[in-house]
Write an enzyme that holds these catalytic residues in place. Sequence first.
Site: not given
Ligand code: 6GU
Length: 245
Positions: A87, A114, A156, A171
């Site tokens: 994230p 983590e 895709r 798209d």
């Molecule tokens: Cl790529 N990984 C994780 N663990 N949480 C996320 C993410 C990725 N993207 C948004 N939340």
Amino acid sequence: MNIDIVTIFPEYFAPLDLSLLGKARRGGLLDLHVHDLRGWTHDRHRTVDDTPYGGGPGMVMKPEPWGEALDAVVPSGTAARLIIPTPSGRPFTQALAAEYAAEPRLVFACGRYEGIDSRVAADAATRMPVDEVSLGDFVLAGGEVAVLVMVEAIARLLPGVLGNADSVADDSFAPGAMESLLEGPVYTKPPVWRDRPIPEILLSGHHGAIARWRRDEALRRTARVRPELLARLAPGDLDAHDREV
Ligand code: 6GU
């Protein structure tokens, strides 16, 4: 294209045998392998995590199994791009999916807990490009589902994977006329369903007028649900008619 995925949960990737991706794999368009990180542990408990230095909640993935895994999956002298879902990474977008689809070889490293000891990415970066990539501003329990999402978005776009090559161009977020626009509504038969007729223009046979209507609907939908996307359009991207919508 060649894709390797390293994870402590190989079972997460069973869906990659199905549908479009399964067909691409069986047809030789996508050579995809899933590897169990625990295969590169050497203790009786096959330990992949430990407590974080500096304290704090949760666990961090140990560097040693990851180092061995990446050495084995990407032997020295071979080329690959390493993608680490997190994230705290850069945003995954349609443009990044297209960039990845043009690569001969991708390796995904799925973190849990983590995250992975930061030295793993730093060490890998001495041998290959490394991207830390996020799907958006929310937190998943691990990288596996994020990798499923990214692999589907990438695969895709590979030549021959979609039956209808035109569908990629239309798209939402596709480069070109629809860039930064969301696709509008779509309809199929019957022409009236539960007292709801389809928009009359779609039966008109006027391809130019239908294309204009679709663009108007895309503009209206984008203004309603993602106004910040419209703000991002370059001045030349909207014509006089667009501005009326
Ligand atoms: Cl790529 N990984 C994780 N663990 N949480 C996320 C993410 C990725 N993207 C948004 N939340």
